[in-house]
Design a protein around this motif. Structure first.
Motif, PDB file in Angstrom:
ATOM      1  N   ALA A  40      -2.073  -7.892   9.403  1.00  0.00           N
ATOM      2  CA  ALA A  40      -0.972  -7.064   9.907  1.00  0.00           C
ATOM      3  C   ALA A  40      -0.530  -6.114   8.798  1.00  0.00           C
ATOM      4  CB  ALA A  40       0.204  -7.937  10.344  1.00  0.00           C
ATOM      5  N   ILE A  41      -0.031  -4.964   9.209  1.00  0.00           N
ATOM      6  CA  ILE A  41       0.569  -3.992   8.281  1.00  0.00           C
ATOM      7  C   ILE A  41       1.886  -3.553   8.900  1.00  0.00           C
ATOM      8  CG2 ILE A  41       0.378  -1.644   7.312  1.00  0.00           C
ATOM      9  CD1 ILE A  41      -1.573  -3.506   5.935  1.00  0.00           C
ATOM     10  N   VAL A  42       2.934  -3.502   8.087  1.00  0.00           N
ATOM     11  CA  VAL A  42       4.238  -3.009   8.556  1.00  0.00           C
ATOM     12  C   VAL A  42       4.774  -2.024   7.514  1.00  0.00           C
ATOM     13  CG1 VAL A  42       4.804  -5.176   9.735  1.00  0.00           C
ATOM     14  CG2 VAL A  42       5.618  -4.823   7.399  1.00  0.00           C
ATOM     15  N   PHE A  47       0.847  -1.194   0.000  1.00  0.00           N
ATOM     16  CA  PHE A  47       0.000   0.000   0.000  1.00  0.00           C
ATOM     17  C   PHE A  47       0.879   1.239   0.000  1.00  0.00           C
ATOM     18  CE2 PHE A  47      -2.183  -3.331   2.316  1.00  0.00           C
ATOM     19  CZ  PHE A  47      -3.462  -3.315   1.777  1.00  0.00           C
ATOM     20  N   ASN A  48       0.583   2.193  -0.889  1.00  0.00           N
ATOM     21  CA  ASN A  48       1.256   3.480  -0.746  1.00  0.00           C
ATOM     22  C   ASN A  48       0.331   4.515  -0.128  1.00  0.00           C
ATOM     23  OD1 ASN A  48      -0.361   4.237  -2.876  1.00  0.00           O
ATOM     24  ND2 ASN A  48       1.255   3.949  -4.409  1.00  0.00           N
ATOM     25  N   ASP A  49      -0.913   4.095   0.164  1.00  0.00           N
ATOM     26  CA  ASP A  49      -1.879   4.981   0.822  1.00  0.00           C
ATOM     27  C   ASP A  49      -2.173   4.412   2.220  1.00  0.00           C
ATOM     28  OD1 ASP A  49      -4.024   6.396   1.710  1.00  0.00           O
ATOM     29  OD2 ASP A  49      -5.351   5.913   0.029  1.00  0.00           O
ATOM     30  N   PRO A  50      -1.746   5.112   3.272  1.00  0.00           N
ATOM     31  CA  PRO A  50      -1.935   4.582   4.627  1.00  0.00           C
ATOM     32  C   PRO A  50      -3.401   4.348   4.988  1.00  0.00           C
ATOM     33  CG  PRO A  50      -0.480   6.510   4.663  1.00  0.00           C
ATOM     34  CD  PRO A  50      -1.000   6.378   3.260  1.00  0.00           C
ATOM     35  N   ALA A  51      -4.287   5.233   4.470  1.00  0.00           N
ATOM     36  CA  ALA A  51      -5.714   5.076   4.805  1.00  0.00           C
ATOM     37  C   ALA A  51      -6.243   3.753   4.257  1.00  0.00           C
ATOM     38  CB  ALA A  51      -6.516   6.244   4.234  1.00  0.00           C
ATOM     39  N   ARG A  52      -5.770   3.399   3.067  1.00  0.00           N
ATOM     40  CA  ARG A  52      -6.204   2.144   2.432  1.00  0.00           C
ATOM     41  C   ARG A  52      -5.665   0.944   3.237  1.00  0.00           C
ATOM     42  NH1 ARG A  52      -7.965  -1.564   1.301  1.00  0.00           N
ATOM     43  NH2 ARG A  52      -7.741  -2.917  -0.511  1.00  0.00           N
ATOM     44  N   ALA A  53      -4.440   1.072   3.727  1.00  0.00           N
ATOM     45  CA  ALA A  53      -3.869  -0.006   4.551  1.00  0.00           C
ATOM     46  C   ALA A  53      -4.663  -0.146   5.849  1.00  0.00           C
ATOM     47  CB  ALA A  53      -2.395   0.300   4.863  1.00  0.00           C
ATOM     48  N   ALA A  54      -5.037   0.983   6.438  1.00  0.00           N
ATOM     49  CA  ALA A  54      -5.817   0.950   7.692  1.00  0.00           C
ATOM     50  C   ALA A  54      -7.172   0.298   7.449  1.00  0.00           C
ATOM     51  CB  ALA A  54      -5.979   2.369   8.229  1.00  0.00           C
ATOM     52  N   ALA A 104       7.260   7.954   9.647  1.00  0.00           N
ATOM     53  CA  ALA A 104       7.063   7.047  10.785  1.00  0.00           C
ATOM     54  C   ALA A 104       7.282   5.617  10.306  1.00  0.00           C
ATOM     55  CB  ALA A 104       5.660   7.200  11.355  1.00  0.00           C
ATOM     56  N   VAL A 105       7.795   4.786  11.199  1.00  0.00           N
ATOM     57  CA  VAL A 105       8.067   3.379  10.868  1.00  0.00           C
ATOM     58  C   VAL A 105       7.428   2.512  11.937  1.00  0.00           C
ATOM     59  CG1 VAL A 105       9.865   1.642  10.549  1.00  0.00           C
ATOM     60  CG2 VAL A 105      10.329   3.999   9.947  1.00  0.00           C
ATOM     61  N   GLY A 106       6.722   1.473  11.521  1.00  0.00           N
ATOM     62  CA  GLY A 106       6.136   0.643  12.567  1.00  0.00           C
ATOM     63  C   GLY A 106       5.320  -0.514  12.038  1.00  0.00           C
ATOM     64  N   TRP A 107       4.548  -1.070  12.953  1.00  0.00           N
ATOM     65  CA  TRP A 107       3.746  -2.253  12.668  1.00  0.00           C
ATOM     66  C   TRP A 107       2.398  -2.115  13.366  1.00  0.00           C
ATOM     67  CZ3 TRP A 107       2.136  -5.046  16.967  1.00  0.00           C
ATOM     68  CH2 TRP A 107       2.860  -4.820  18.150  1.00  0.00           C
ATOM     69  N   CYS A 108       1.431  -2.866  12.873  1.00  0.00           N
ATOM     70  CA  CYS A 108       0.109  -2.869  13.496  1.00  0.00           C
ATOM     71  C   CYS A 108      -0.534  -4.206  13.158  1.00  0.00           C
ATOM     72  CB  CYS A 108      -0.722  -1.724  12.919  1.00  0.00           C
ATOM     73  SG  CYS A 108      -2.368  -1.559  13.643  1.00  0.00           S
ATOM     74  N   VAL A 109      -1.157  -4.822  14.137  1.00  0.00           N
ATOM     75  CA  VAL A 109      -1.836  -6.089  13.855  1.00  0.00           C
ATOM     76  C   VAL A 109      -3.344  -5.890  13.844  1.00  0.00           C
ATOM     77  CG1 VAL A 109       0.002  -7.563  14.771  1.00  0.00           C
ATOM     78  CG2 VAL A 109      -1.866  -6.834  16.275  1.00  0.00           C
ATOM     79  N   GLY A 110      -4.013  -6.734  13.097  1.00  0.00           N
ATOM     80  CA  GLY A 110      -5.470  -6.737  13.075  1.00  0.00           C
ATOM     81  C   GLY A 110      -5.967  -7.846  13.960  1.00  0.00           C
ATOM     82  N   ASN A 111      -6.884  -8.607  13.440  1.00  0.00           N
ATOM     83  CA  ASN A 111      -7.452  -9.675  14.264  1.00  0.00           C
ATOM     84  C   ASN A 111      -6.561 -10.904  14.301  1.00  0.00           C
ATOM     85  OD1 ASN A 111      -9.908  -8.933  15.475  1.00  0.00           O
ATOM     86  ND2 ASN A 111     -10.695  -8.603  13.405  1.00  0.00           N
ATOM     87  N   LEU A 112      -6.143 -11.295  15.499  1.00  0.00           N
ATOM     88  CA  LEU A 112      -5.367 -12.519  15.685  1.00  0.00           C
ATOM     89  C   LEU A 112      -6.206 -13.458  16.527  1.00  0.00           C
ATOM     90  CD1 LEU A 112      -1.925 -10.997  16.768  1.00  0.00           C
ATOM     91  CD2 LEU A 112      -2.633 -11.667  14.486  1.00  0.00           C
ATOM     92  N   GLY A 118      -5.379  -4.662  16.841  1.00  0.00           N
ATOM     93  CA  GLY A 118      -5.208  -3.207  16.744  1.00  0.00           C
ATOM     94  C   GLY A 118      -3.926  -2.701  17.367  1.00  0.00           C
ATOM     95  N   ASP A 119      -3.216  -3.560  18.105  1.00  0.00           N
ATOM     96  CA  ASP A 119      -1.974  -3.121  18.756  1.00  0.00           C
ATOM     97  C   ASP A 119      -0.890  -2.830  17.733  1.00  0.00           C
ATOM     98  OD1 ASP A 119      -3.201  -3.437  21.150  1.00  0.00           O
ATOM     99  OD2 ASP A 119      -1.936  -5.076  21.869  1.00  0.00           O
ATOM    100  N   GLY A 120       0.059  -2.042  18.133  1.00  0.00           N
ATOM    101  CA  GLY A 120       1.191  -1.740  17.263  1.00  0.00           C
ATOM    102  C   GLY A 120       2.048  -0.650  17.834  1.00  0.00           C
ATOM    103  N   GLU A 121       3.116  -0.334  17.124  1.00  0.00           N
ATOM    104  CA  GLU A 121       4.032   0.718  17.558  1.00  0.00           C
ATOM    105  C   GLU A 121       4.613   1.408  16.328  1.00  0.00           C
ATOM    106  OE1 GLU A 121       6.787  -0.379  20.559  1.00  0.00           O
ATOM    107  OE2 GLU A 121       7.944   1.457  20.367  1.00  0.00           O
ATOM    108  N   TRP A 122       4.646   2.724  16.378  1.00  0.00           N
ATOM    109  CA  TRP A 122       5.202   3.530  15.278  1.00  0.00           C
ATOM    110  C   TRP A 122       6.220   4.490  15.855  1.00  0.00           C
ATOM    111  CZ3 TRP A 122       3.917   2.459  10.219  1.00  0.00           C
ATOM    112  CH2 TRP A 122       2.912   1.491  10.078  1.00  0.00           C
TER     113      TRP A 122
END
Ligand SMILES: C=C(O[C@H]1C=CC=C(C(=O)O)[C@@H]1O)C(=O)O
Length: 429
Positions: free
Chosen positions: A65-67, A48-55, A346-354, A372-376
Motif C-alpha cells: 500500500a502507498i498513502v 518516498f518523495n518520488d511518486p514514480a518510485r512509490a508506484a 493530490a492526497v490519497g491511497w492505493c493498494v497493491g496485492n492483497l 491496484g484500487d485507490g482514491e486520490w
C-alpha cells in the motif's frame, strides 16, 4: 496477515509490514474520509518523495500500500509512505446520511451556508499575513487576463491562488482540525496526511483539508474522476442561492473554463481505458460554501495492472489547479506565486496485492477492493499545518481564462477560503 516484506527506508523502528485489520496500531499519520468509507494508515516501513518510485514499489510487490500526498509541482518532492498498517471502515452514520442528501440548487442545504449545528472553533485562530494581499491578487488576475487574451500567447487557462498564514492558540492539532472540517463539510472528502516524507523542510507538517474534487478513483476495472471547474459562492438565501447555481450552469465563461479540465482528463485517460464515458455537459455540484460545475467521468481500465497511483500520476496536475497547456501554466504559476507546496497537489491511497482474505475484510460495507484500487483527491480547500507550532498556511485559487473578471476572481477565492476559515472560526484580514 503480512502483505509484503519491505526493503524500503524504515522511518518507524517498530513498524511491521502492512496489515489490513483492526488490531492496535501506532498513531495514524494518514486518514481519508471518502463519502462511503474511511481509510486510515499508520507507521511507515518506507517513505518516498518520488511518486514514480512509490508506484514501482507497488508494481513489484515490494510494498502492499502507498498513502500520502503528491506536491502541486511534479518536480517538487512528494510525501508518500508505505504504511505499516492500513485500515478501511464503513462511514459514520452522519456522513452516510449526508451522502444520501446531496444538495440540488433549489433545495436548502442542511449543515451548509448559515449552518446551525457547526461545532465551535477548535482553537483561536488569527490570520497574520496574506500572500499576496487581495489587491495584488486582483492585479495578478488582470495581468493574466491580458496574457490569455493575447492570441500570440499559447496560454489558454491558468489557475492563480493566494495564501493566508494563520496562528492558532492553543496550538491546533491536525486531528482536531480534521474533525472540525469533517463536521462542516459532509459532502467533501476529508483528509490529513503527514508531509515529513517530503524532506526536512516539511518536517512536522501535515496537510489537512475538505476537498470536493476526486482526481481519480479506481475500483477493480472501473476508473472514475469528478473534475470541478467554474464556480460561484453560495448564498444564505435559498432563492438567491438557486439563482446563482442556475447562472453558473449557463455561464459561457465558466463552461469554457470547465471544458479545459474535462478535455485534459479525457486525453490522459482515453489511452488507458477500453471505454470512457464523459457527459456532454457538466452538472452543478454543491459544497458548504460554493457551487461548482462538475463532470462525472467513468471508464473501464484496459490493463488491470495500472494502479490508482499510476492513474493519479498520469492525470496530475489537471487544469483545475494548473492550466492549459500544462507546462506553460505551471511555469506561469511558479513565476507568479513561487512554491505552492502541497496545495493543488493530490492526497490519497492505493493498494497493491492483497490476499483474498484481506481483500474481503478490507472495505466493509462496500464492494471490496482489488489490487491496484485507490482514491486520490485534489488537494484544495486545505491547509498545511505545522504541528510543532500550530501555524497554518491555506490557499484558494481559481481558473483564469481570457474573459475572467478580476474582481469576481478575488471574491471567488474569498469564498473558497471560507472552508478552512470557518473550521477555525477565523476571519480574513
Ligand atoms: C483551485 C481551486 O478550485 C478548483 C476546483 C473547483 C473550482 C475551481 C474554479 O472554479 O476555478 C478550481 O478549478 C481551489 O479551491 O483553490
Amino acid at each position: 496477515m503480512t502483505l509484503s516484506t519491505s526493503t524500503g527506508r524504515v522511518d518507524d523502528p517498530d513498524a511491521q509490514p502492512a496489515r489490513v485489520d483492526g488490531s492496535t496500531t501506532p498513531a495514524d499519520h494518514f486518514e481519508l474520509y471518502g463519502l462511503d468509507y474511511r481509510c486510515s494508515a499508520s507507521g511507515a516501513v518506507a517513505s518516498f518523495n518520488d511518486p514514480a518510485r512509490a508506484a514501482e514499489s507497488l508494481a513489484s510487490g515490494e510494498h502492499s500500500a502507498i498513502v500520502g500526498a503528491l506536491a502541486f509541482d511534479t518536480e517538487a518532492p512528494s510525501a508518500l509512505t508505505a504504511p505499516a498498517h492500513i485500515r478501511f471502515d464503513v462511514p459514520t452514520s452522519s456522513r452516510a446520511a449526508a451522502v444520501a442528501n446531496i444538495p440540488v440548487p433549489n433545495i436548502p442545504v442542511p449543515n451548509a451556508v448559515g449552518s446551525t449545528n457547526a461545532p465551535g472553533p477548535v482553537a483561536e485562530a488569527r490570520v497574520v499575513a496574506a500572500e499576496p494581499l487581495r489587491e495584488e491578487h486582483r492585479d495578478r488576475v488582470a495581468a493574466a487576463v491580458a496574457v490569455l487574451a493575447d492570441s500570440t500567447n499559447p496560454l489558454a487557462k491558468v489557475v492563480l491562488a493566494r495564501k493566508l498564514l494563520l496562528d492558532t492558540s492553543p496550538r491546533l492539532t491536525p486531528e482536531s482540525f480534521m474533525a472540525a472540517l469533517a463536521a462542516l463539510n459532509p459532502h467533501s472528502g476529508i483528509f490529513r496526511t503527514e508531509l515529513t516524507p517530503a524532506g526536512d523542510a516539511h518536517h512536522g507538517r501535515h496537510l489537512v483539508g475538505a476537498s470536493p474534487e476526486v482526481l481519480i478513483r479506481r475500483r477493480g476495472r472501473q476508473v472514475s474522476a469528478h473534475p470541478l471547474a467554474g464556480s460561484t459562492p453560495r448564498h444564505h438565501d435559498p432563492i438567491v442561492d438557486a439563482e446563482r447555481a442556475a447562472t453558473l450552469n449557463s455561464s459561457a465563461k465558466d463552461l469554457g473554463e470547465h471544458r479545459f479540465v474535462v478535455d485534459a482528463l479525457r486525453s490522459a485517460l482515453a489511452p488507458l481505458c477500453t471505454r470512457l464515458d464523459v457527459p456532454d455537459a457538466p452538472s452543478i455540484v454543491g459544497t458548504s460554501s460554493m457551487w461548482h460545475l462538475g463532470t462525472p467521468i467513468v471508464g473501464e481500465l484496459a490493463d488491470p495492472s495500472t494502479t490508482a497511483l499510476d492513474l493519479a500520476i498520469a492525470v496530475h496536475p489537471t487544469p483545475a489547479v494548473c492550466g492549459t497547456p500544462t507546462a506553460a501554466a505551471r511555469e506561469y504559476i511558479l513565476a507568479t506565486e513561487g512554491d505552492r507546496g502541497f496545495y493543488g497537489g493530490a492526497v490519497g491511497w492505493c493498494v497493491g496485492n492483497l490476499s483474498t482474505d484481506e481483500r474481503s475484510g478490507a472495505l466493509r460495507g462496500a464492494d471490496g477492493i482489488t489490487p491496484g484500487d485507490g482514491e486520490w483527491l485534489v488537494a484544495i480547500r486545505c491547509a498545511e499545518i505545522d504541528s510543532r507550532t500550530g501555524t497554518l498556511a491555506t490557499w484558494a485559487g481559481g481558473g483564469i481564462v481570457a474573459d475572467s473578471d478580476p474582481d469576481a476572481e478575488v471574491a471567488e477565492t474569498t469564498a473558497k477560503l471560507r472552508t478552512v476559515l470557518r473550521a477555525l472560526g477565523a476571519d480574513e484580514i
